[in-house]
Scaffold this motif. Structure first.
Motif, PDB file in Angstrom:
ATOM      1  N   GLU A  91       0.833  -1.201   0.000  1.00 43.49           N
ATOM      2  CA  GLU A  91       0.000   0.000   0.000  1.00 43.49           C
ATOM      3  C   GLU A  91       0.872   1.257   0.000  1.00 43.49           C
ATOM      4  OE1 GLU A  91      -3.567   2.076   2.671  1.00 43.49           O
ATOM      5  OE2 GLU A  91      -2.473   0.318   3.416  1.00 43.49           O
ATOM      6  N   LEU A  92       0.594   2.150  -0.951  1.00 44.11           N
ATOM      7  CA  LEU A  92       1.295   3.439  -1.073  1.00 44.11           C
ATOM      8  C   LEU A  92       2.790   3.285  -1.351  1.00 44.11           C
ATOM      9  CD1 LEU A  92      -0.471   5.341   1.848  1.00 44.11           C
ATOM     10  CD2 LEU A  92      -0.962   5.562  -0.592  1.00 44.11           C
ATOM     11  N   ALA A  93       3.202   2.111  -1.780  1.00 44.44           N
ATOM     12  CA  ALA A  93       4.616   1.904  -2.114  1.00 44.44           C
ATOM     13  C   ALA A  93       4.955   2.589  -3.438  1.00 44.44           C
ATOM     14  CB  ALA A  93       4.920   0.415  -2.206  1.00 44.44           C
ATOM     15  N   ASP A  94       6.212   2.935  -3.611  1.00 45.95           N
ATOM     16  CA  ASP A  94       6.699   3.554  -4.847  1.00 45.95           C
ATOM     17  C   ASP A  94       7.445   2.502  -5.657  1.00 45.95           C
ATOM     18  OD1 ASP A  94       7.723   5.037  -6.911  1.00 45.95           O
ATOM     19  OD2 ASP A  94       8.848   6.443  -5.649  1.00 45.95           O
ATOM     20  N   LEU A  95       6.780   2.026  -6.740  1.00 48.25           N
ATOM     21  CA  LEU A  95       7.388   1.046  -7.636  1.00 48.25           C
ATOM     22  C   LEU A  95       7.564   1.638  -9.036  1.00 48.25           C
ATOM     23  CD1 LEU A  95       4.970  -1.253  -6.013  1.00 48.25           C
ATOM     24  CD2 LEU A  95       7.152  -2.312  -6.508  1.00 48.25           C
ATOM     25  N   SER A  96       7.637   2.946  -9.109  1.00 47.00           N
ATOM     26  CA  SER A  96       7.776   3.590 -10.415  1.00 47.00           C
ATOM     27  C   SER A  96       9.075   3.163 -11.091  1.00 47.00           C
ATOM     28  CB  SER A  96       7.743   5.121 -10.259  1.00 47.00           C
ATOM     29  OG  SER A  96       8.745   5.566  -9.370  1.00 47.00           O
ATOM     30  N   GLN A  97       8.961   2.864 -12.381  1.00 47.75           N
ATOM     31  CA  GLN A  97      10.108   2.464 -13.199  1.00 47.75           C
ATOM     32  C   GLN A  97      10.703   1.113 -12.782  1.00 47.75           C
ATOM     33  OE1 GLN A  97      11.036   4.196 -15.840  1.00 47.75           O
ATOM     34  NE2 GLN A  97      10.134   6.212 -15.523  1.00 47.75           N
ATOM     35  N   ALA A  98      10.061   0.407 -11.853  1.00 52.89           N
ATOM     36  CA  ALA A  98      10.588  -0.891 -11.412  1.00 52.89           C
ATOM     37  C   ALA A  98      10.349  -1.955 -12.478  1.00 52.89           C
ATOM     38  CB  ALA A  98       9.934  -1.301 -10.106  1.00 52.89           C
ATOM     39  N   ASN A  99      11.227  -2.945 -12.498  1.00 48.34           N
ATOM     40  CA  ASN A  99      11.079  -4.070 -13.418  1.00 48.34           C
ATOM     41  C   ASN A  99      10.503  -5.248 -12.640  1.00 48.34           C
ATOM     42  OD1 ASN A  99      11.149  -6.013 -15.370  1.00 48.34           O
ATOM     43  ND2 ASN A  99      13.334  -5.862 -15.797  1.00 48.34           N
ATOM     44  N   LEU A 100       9.194  -5.502 -12.849  1.00 48.15           N
ATOM     45  CA  LEU A 100       8.484  -6.575 -12.165  1.00 48.15           C
ATOM     46  C   LEU A 100       8.071  -7.663 -13.149  1.00 48.15           C
ATOM     47  CD1 LEU A 100       6.573  -3.912 -10.252  1.00 48.15           C
ATOM     48  CD2 LEU A 100       7.393  -5.884  -8.972  1.00 48.15           C
ATOM     49  N   GLU A 101       8.805  -7.796 -14.231  1.00 46.24           N
ATOM     50  CA  GLU A 101       8.449  -8.776 -15.245  1.00 46.24           C
ATOM     51  C   GLU A 101       8.407 -10.179 -14.633  1.00 46.24           C
ATOM     52  OE1 GLU A 101       9.835 -10.244 -19.722  1.00 46.24           O
ATOM     53  OE2 GLU A 101      10.965  -8.674 -18.665  1.00 46.24           O
ATOM     54  N   ASN A 109      -1.687  -6.295  -1.912  1.00 47.36           N
ATOM     55  CA  ASN A 109      -2.380  -5.017  -1.715  1.00 47.36           C
ATOM     56  C   ASN A 109      -1.495  -3.891  -2.236  1.00 47.36           C
ATOM     57  OD1 ASN A 109      -3.961  -2.875  -0.932  1.00 47.36           O
ATOM     58  ND2 ASN A 109      -3.395  -2.992   1.232  1.00 47.36           N
ATOM     59  N   LEU A 110      -1.924  -3.300  -3.367  1.00 49.87           N
ATOM     60  CA  LEU A 110      -1.182  -2.207  -3.996  1.00 49.87           C
ATOM     61  C   LEU A 110      -2.031  -0.937  -4.026  1.00 49.87           C
ATOM     62  CD1 LEU A 110       0.009  -4.633  -6.688  1.00 49.87           C
ATOM     63  CD2 LEU A 110       1.679  -3.099  -5.654  1.00 49.87           C
ATOM     64  N   GLU A 111      -2.924  -0.817  -3.071  1.00 47.06           N
ATOM     65  CA  GLU A 111      -3.806   0.341  -3.047  1.00 47.06           C
ATOM     66  C   GLU A 111      -2.997   1.636  -2.941  1.00 47.06           C
ATOM     67  OE1 GLU A 111      -7.727   2.091  -0.655  1.00 47.06           O
ATOM     68  OE2 GLU A 111      -6.840   0.151  -0.075  1.00 47.06           O
ATOM     69  N   GLY A 112      -3.255   2.551  -3.887  1.00 52.33           N
ATOM     70  CA  GLY A 112      -2.567   3.840  -3.880  1.00 52.33           C
ATOM     71  C   GLY A 112      -1.095   3.783  -4.237  1.00 52.33           C
ATOM     72  N   ALA A 113      -0.614   2.629  -4.676  1.00 52.45           N
ATOM     73  CA  ALA A 113       0.813   2.494  -5.016  1.00 52.45           C
ATOM     74  C   ALA A 113       1.138   3.225  -6.312  1.00 52.45           C
ATOM     75  CB  ALA A 113       1.180   1.018  -5.133  1.00 52.45           C
ATOM     76  N   ALA A 128      -5.368  -9.077  -7.038  1.00 53.68           N
ATOM     77  CA  ALA A 128      -4.613  -7.965  -6.440  1.00 53.68           C
ATOM     78  C   ALA A 128      -5.494  -6.728  -6.300  1.00 53.68           C
ATOM     79  CB  ALA A 128      -3.386  -7.644  -7.282  1.00 53.68           C
ATOM     80  N   ASN A 129      -5.204  -5.911  -5.299  1.00 51.73           N
ATOM     81  CA  ASN A 129      -5.929  -4.658  -5.079  1.00 51.73           C
ATOM     82  C   ASN A 129      -5.068  -3.490  -5.545  1.00 51.73           C
ATOM     83  OD1 ASN A 129      -7.562  -2.569  -4.243  1.00 51.73           O
ATOM     84  ND2 ASN A 129      -7.058  -2.780  -2.082  1.00 51.73           N
ATOM     85  N   LEU A 130      -5.486  -2.863  -6.666  1.00 53.18           N
ATOM     86  CA  LEU A 130      -4.770  -1.722  -7.223  1.00 53.18           C
ATOM     87  C   LEU A 130      -5.651  -0.474  -7.197  1.00 53.18           C
ATOM     88  CD1 LEU A 130      -3.628  -4.084  -9.925  1.00 53.18           C
ATOM     89  CD2 LEU A 130      -1.916  -2.508  -9.080  1.00 53.18           C
ATOM     90  N   GLU A 131      -6.595  -0.444  -6.294  1.00 55.34           N
ATOM     91  CA  GLU A 131      -7.518   0.685  -6.244  1.00 55.34           C
ATOM     92  C   GLU A 131      -6.755   1.991  -5.998  1.00 55.34           C
ATOM     93  OE1 GLU A 131     -11.694   2.068  -4.078  1.00 55.34           O
ATOM     94  OE2 GLU A 131     -10.698   0.212  -3.464  1.00 55.34           O
ATOM     95  N   GLY A 132      -7.024   2.973  -6.847  1.00 52.28           N
ATOM     96  CA  GLY A 132      -6.390   4.274  -6.692  1.00 52.28           C
ATOM     97  C   GLY A 132      -4.916   4.307  -7.026  1.00 52.28           C
ATOM     98  N   ALA A 133      -4.403   3.245  -7.634  1.00 50.91           N
ATOM     99  CA  ALA A 133      -2.972   3.191  -7.963  1.00 50.91           C
ATOM    100  C   ALA A 133      -2.648   4.059  -9.178  1.00 50.91           C
ATOM    101  CB  ALA A 133      -2.556   1.751  -8.221  1.00 50.91           C
ATOM    102  N   LEU A 134      -1.395   4.500  -9.258  1.00 44.67           N
ATOM    103  CA  LEU A 134      -0.911   5.270 -10.398  1.00 44.67           C
ATOM    104  C   LEU A 134      -0.250   4.288 -11.364  1.00 44.67           C
ATOM    105  CD1 LEU A 134       0.728   8.280  -8.496  1.00 44.67           C
ATOM    106  CD2 LEU A 134      -1.606   8.094  -9.375  1.00 44.67           C
ATOM    107  N   LEU A 135      -0.909   4.051 -12.511  1.00 45.90           N
ATOM    108  CA  LEU A 135      -0.446   3.041 -13.459  1.00 45.90           C
ATOM    109  C   LEU A 135      -0.070   3.642 -14.807  1.00 45.90           C
ATOM    110  CD1 LEU A 135      -3.273   0.408 -12.747  1.00 45.90           C
ATOM    111  CD2 LEU A 135      -1.069   0.656 -11.578  1.00 45.90           C
ATOM    112  N   SER A 136       0.030   4.943 -14.882  1.00 41.62           N
ATOM    113  CA  SER A 136       0.311   5.612 -16.156  1.00 41.62           C
ATOM    114  C   SER A 136       1.628   5.125 -16.742  1.00 41.62           C
ATOM    115  CB  SER A 136       0.367   7.132 -15.962  1.00 41.62           C
ATOM    116  OG  SER A 136      -0.862   7.617 -15.473  1.00 41.62           O
ATOM    117  N   GLY A 137       1.577   4.739 -18.007  1.00 42.64           N
ATOM    118  CA  GLY A 137       2.787   4.321 -18.711  1.00 42.64           C
ATOM    119  C   GLY A 137       3.286   2.938 -18.355  1.00 42.64           C
ATOM    120  N   ALA A 138       2.605   2.239 -17.453  1.00 46.14           N
ATOM    121  CA  ALA A 138       3.037   0.897 -17.065  1.00 46.14           C
ATOM    122  C   ALA A 138       2.673  -0.124 -18.138  1.00 46.14           C
ATOM    123  CB  ALA A 138       2.410   0.498 -15.736  1.00 46.14           C
ATOM    124  N   SER A 139       3.444  -1.192 -18.210  1.00 44.15           N
ATOM    125  CA  SER A 139       3.151  -2.263 -19.162  1.00 44.15           C
ATOM    126  C   SER A 139       2.670  -3.503 -18.414  1.00 44.15           C
ATOM    127  CB  SER A 139       4.372  -2.620 -20.003  1.00 44.15           C
ATOM    128  OG  SER A 139       4.082  -3.713 -20.858  1.00 44.15           O
TER     129      SER A 139
END
Length: 290
Positions: A91-101, A109-113, A128-139
């Protein structure tokens, strides 16, 4: 490398650039610990506390984080390919630009991540719970998101091509805003091409210029949503619900609209060329192929 650190209290330790491969951190306390640039691959963090820990640019491929607490942790630019985050709290974690392939995030729980521009190709996000998550540009290409909750998330420029989103929740999505009768171009590359979106809930969402070509949208619910300039070419929309939807300038060319419901929808300047119409409920009545 290696070592048994299970249950240890390592809170607020400075482990920047440390090399701790194949180590056992099961149940350890690493809250607020700095692990930037650390090499942690193939280690075990199951049931560990990593709340507010900093793992920016850390190497964590094939690492175990099952049932771990990573609330507000920083994993931006981290390499976590094929790692296991099953039941983890991000929850609220910063995984921007991370490689989770190929990572396993089942029941996580990735709410607000923040997953902006992250790579989740082939990842498992079932339930998985991605409610309110920032997913812009993610693949999320070829990822599994069955029964996942993406409601109120930001998915502009995200790639869901060939992903499985069966029965996922995508309510209250917002993609761009209308300005002077023109739609912002920031969402033109948001794509669900060839994705499985059967029985997905898209109600009350704003999905401008989205690409749904070839997608399976059987029984999908778009009621009350805005979908101007979206492309449904050759998609399966049998039994889909578009009640009250805004579909101006959308394309349904070659789509299967059997038993679809467009009651009170706005179809101005919409193309239904070569679409399959069978018991299709249009605003003006029921349509069938000649």
């Amino acid at each position: 490398d290696g070592g048994d650190l299970s249950g240890e209290n390592l809170s607020k330790f400075e482990l920047i650039s440390a090399s701790i491969k194949n180590a056992d951190f099961t149940g350890a306390n690493l809250s607020s610990t700095r692990l930037n640039w650390a090499i942690l691959s193939e280690s075990n963090f199951n049931n560990a506390s990593l709340e507010q820990a900093n793992l920016e640019k850390a190497q964590c491929w094939e690492t175990q984080f099952k049932d771990a607490n990573l609330r507000r942790a920083v994993l931006s630019w981290a390499s976590v390919e094929n790692s296991n985050f099953e039941n983890a709290n991000l929850e609220l974690a910063d995984l921007s630009q991370a490689n989770l392939e190929g990572a396993n995030l089942e029941n996580a729980n990735l709410e607000g991540a923040n997953l902006e521009n992250a790579n989740l190709e082939g990842a498992n996000l079932e339930n998985a719970n991605l409610e309110g998550a920032l997913l812009s540009g993610a693949s999320f290409e070829k990822a599994i998101l069955t029964n996942a909750n993406l409601s109120s998330s930001e998915i502009g420029l995200a790639n869901f091509n060939s992903a499985n989103l069966h029965k996922a929740q995508l309510n209250n999505l917002i993609l761009g805003q209308e300005e002077d009768n023109y739609y912002t171009s920031s969402v033109l590359l948001t794509s669900f091409r060839n994705a499985d979106l059967s029985e997905v809930e898209f109600t009350q969402s704003t999905l401008m210029c989205v690409k749904f070509e070839g997608a399976n949208l059987n029984k999908a619910n778009f009621s009350g949503s805005e979908l101007p300039q979206s492309n449904f070419k050759n998609s399966n929309l049998s039994k889909a619900n578009f009640t009250g939807a805004l579909l101006r300038n959308a394309s349904f060319t070659g789509a299967n609209l059997e038993d679809a419901n467009f009651t009170e929808s706005d179809l101005r300047d919409t193309s239904i060329n070569k679409a399959v119409l069978s018991n299709t409920i249009m605003p003006w009545g029921i349509e069938n192929e000649n």
